[in-house]
Design a protein around this motif. Structure first.
Motif, mmCIF file in Angstrom:
data_model
loop_
_atom_site.group_PDB
_atom_site.id
_atom_site.type_symbol
_atom_site.label_atom_id
_atom_site.label_comp_id
_atom_site.label_asym_id
_atom_site.label_seq_id
_atom_site.Cartn_x
_atom_site.Cartn_y
_atom_site.Cartn_z
ATOM 1 N N SER A 28 -12.868 8.729 11.625
ATOM 2 C CA SER A 28 -12.231 7.691 10.816
ATOM 3 C C SER A 28 -11.310 8.304 9.763
ATOM 4 O O SER A 28 -10.263 7.722 9.429
ATOM 5 N N GLU A 29 -11.686 9.493 9.228
ATOM 6 C CA GLU A 29 -10.812 10.191 8.279
ATOM 7 C C GLU A 29 -9.513 10.612 8.966
ATOM 8 O O GLU A 29 -8.428 10.472 8.398
ATOM 9 N N PHE A 30 -9.680 11.140 10.179
ATOM 10 C CA PHE A 30 -8.505 11.555 10.955
ATOM 11 C C PHE A 30 -7.622 10.356 11.252
ATOM 12 O O PHE A 30 -6.399 10.402 11.037
ATOM 13 N N GLU A 31 -8.234 9.291 11.712
ATOM 14 C CA GLU A 31 -7.484 8.099 12.099
ATOM 15 C C GLU A 31 -6.778 7.460 10.902
ATOM 16 O O GLU A 31 -5.685 6.892 11.030
ATOM 17 N N SER A 32 -7.383 7.586 9.714
ATOM 18 C CA SER A 32 -6.822 6.956 8.521
ATOM 19 C C SER A 32 -5.530 7.616 8.051
ATOM 20 O O SER A 32 -4.859 7.086 7.158
ATOM 21 N N LEU A 33 -5.189 8.744 8.624
ATOM 22 C CA LEU A 33 -3.932 9.394 8.267
ATOM 23 C C LEU A 33 -2.730 8.522 8.621
ATOM 24 O O LEU A 33 -1.653 8.673 8.048
ATOM 25 N N GLY A 34 -2.912 7.647 9.592
ATOM 26 C CA GLY A 34 -1.842 6.723 9.947
ATOM 27 C C GLY A 34 -0.923 7.236 11.030
ATOM 28 O O GLY A 34 -0.871 8.443 11.319
ATOM 29 N N LYS A 35 -0.205 6.314 11.630
ATOM 30 C CA LYS A 35 0.625 6.626 12.801
ATOM 31 C C LYS A 35 1.652 7.712 12.524
ATOM 32 O O LYS A 35 1.812 8.645 13.325
ATOM 33 N N ASN A 36 2.352 7.619 11.418
ATOM 34 C CA ASN A 36 3.425 8.571 11.148
ATOM 35 C C ASN A 36 2.897 9.993 10.959
ATOM 36 O O ASN A 36 3.475 10.956 11.476
ATOM 37 N N VAL A 37 1.794 10.117 10.219
ATOM 38 C CA VAL A 37 1.221 11.449 9.994
ATOM 39 C C VAL A 37 0.633 12.000 11.283
ATOM 40 O O VAL A 37 0.799 13.187 11.603
ATOM 41 N N LEU A 38 -0.047 11.148 12.040
ATOM 42 C CA LEU A 38 -0.613 11.605 13.307
ATOM 43 C C LEU A 38 0.494 12.070 14.258
ATOM 44 O O LEU A 38 0.335 13.075 14.953
ATOM 45 N N SER A 39 1.607 11.364 14.262
ATOM 46 C CA SER A 39 2.734 11.784 15.106
ATOM 47 C C SER A 39 3.284 13.121 14.638
ATOM 48 O O SER A 39 3.635 13.989 15.454
ATOM 49 N N SER A 40 3.336 13.327 13.319
ATOM 50 C CA SER A 40 3.841 14.604 12.800
ATOM 51 C C SER A 40 2.895 15.754 13.139
ATOM 52 O O SER A 40 3.340 16.883 13.386
#
Length: 300
Positions: free
Chosen positions: A206-218
């Motif tokens: 959930s911590e990883f997922e909470s980074l959000g789409k833009n950060v996860l894409s980066s």
């Protein structure tokens, strides 16, 4: 200098090595390769894909001749197996956002057990180890036992079907959402190593997922293997006439990945074109002819 050679380039070198190509420029190229290897100015690391493709050669004599050249000229040096590379990429990319210190690993090492998550039996004498390592490529039997058998056809077919199914993205999503779908695929493809890394560093998903789409894409963009996957998938989606080949899995996971980590990569026109389109940046300088190797080596 690290130079990744696609399987077809190894075959070209084997023809020269075994006297099938006696052109003066071919003989001169082989002599240059051997001199650079002797001086340790260059290395030609093998990947797991090289072992797999060589092991599927049905003609024992042909496999043995090719495997001999690959082992002799690579000196048995190999790239780490795919999962280990991905774990290294993940930890480096996540360290920007979490308080973790990426674990060190050897990208380049020695032998079959470095290219695959498999340990060689302990206690093997140093005089025997090279024979066993060579047999993983050549298929020769050592003390009556063969080594390194593979059959990649099932995985090849699955990947081929995956490429074909990509076109569903075109029909089911507007173009503005294609990239989101490709990044989601690139993330799902590494779900197991991702879970392993998050568990090792006590990071809740959930911590990883909470980074959000833009950060996860980066994060995915910062991982060479994932940036590569997104780029290649984009090209497939943009080409209505793309015809998947049964060898796509090996091309993408072998030559293309090697180009992300080596200084030079030499392969067939199809993959060279894909890696040099849309201003995509790989680590390697990309070449598509065995004789380009001569120019590269002269500057080594």
């Amino acid at each position: 200098m690290d130079i990744y050679l696609d399987q077809n380039i190894w075959i070209d070198l084997a023809k020269i090595y075994h006297g099938k190509d006696e052109r003066p420029e071919a003989v001169e190229l082989l002599e240059l390769v051997q001199s650079k290897i002797t001086s340790k100015a260059v290395r030609f690391p093998l990947s797991s894909v090289h072992y797999i493709e060589t092991a599927t050669i049905s003609n024992p004599g042909r496999r043995e001749r090719l495997g001999q050249v690959m082992f002799d000229l690579s000196r048995g040096e190999t790239m780490a197996y795919y999962r280990r590379i991905v774990i290294g990429e993940l930890e480096k990319a996540l360290s920007v956002h979490f308080d973790i210190a990426p674990r060190e690993y050897e990208l380049f090492g020695y032998g079959y057990s470095h290219a695959f998550p498999i340990d060689f039996p302990r206690g093997i004498p140093d005089t025997i180890r090279p024979l066993l390592e060579r047999s993983c490529l050549t298929g020769e039997k050592v003390f009556g036992q063969g080594m390194g058998g593979h059959n990649s056809k099932e995985q090849d077919k699955k990947f081929n079907n995956h490429i074909k199914e990509l076109y569903r993205v075109k029909t089911e999503l507007p173009k503005s959402q294609w990239d989101d779908a490709l990044y989601a695929m690139a993330l799902m493809d590494i779900q197991d190593p991702l879970n392993e890394v998050l568990q090792f560093w006590n990071i809740d998903f959930s911590e990883f997922e909470s980074l959000g789409k833009n950060v996860l894409s980066s994060i995915l963009d910062d991982m060479p293997s994932r940036a590569l996957e997104v780029h290649l998938h984009r090209l497939v989606l943009a080409n209505d006439n793309y015809n998947p080949k049964i060898t796509d899995l090996n091309d993408w996971g072998g030559f293309a990945l090697g180009a992300m980590y080596c200084d030079h990569a030499i392969g067939e026109k199809h993959m060279v074109d894909m890696l040099t389109r849309k201003k995509f940046k790989s680590k390697a300088n990309i070449h598509k002819n065995v004789f380009d190797l001569g120019t590269v080596l002269e500057n080594a």
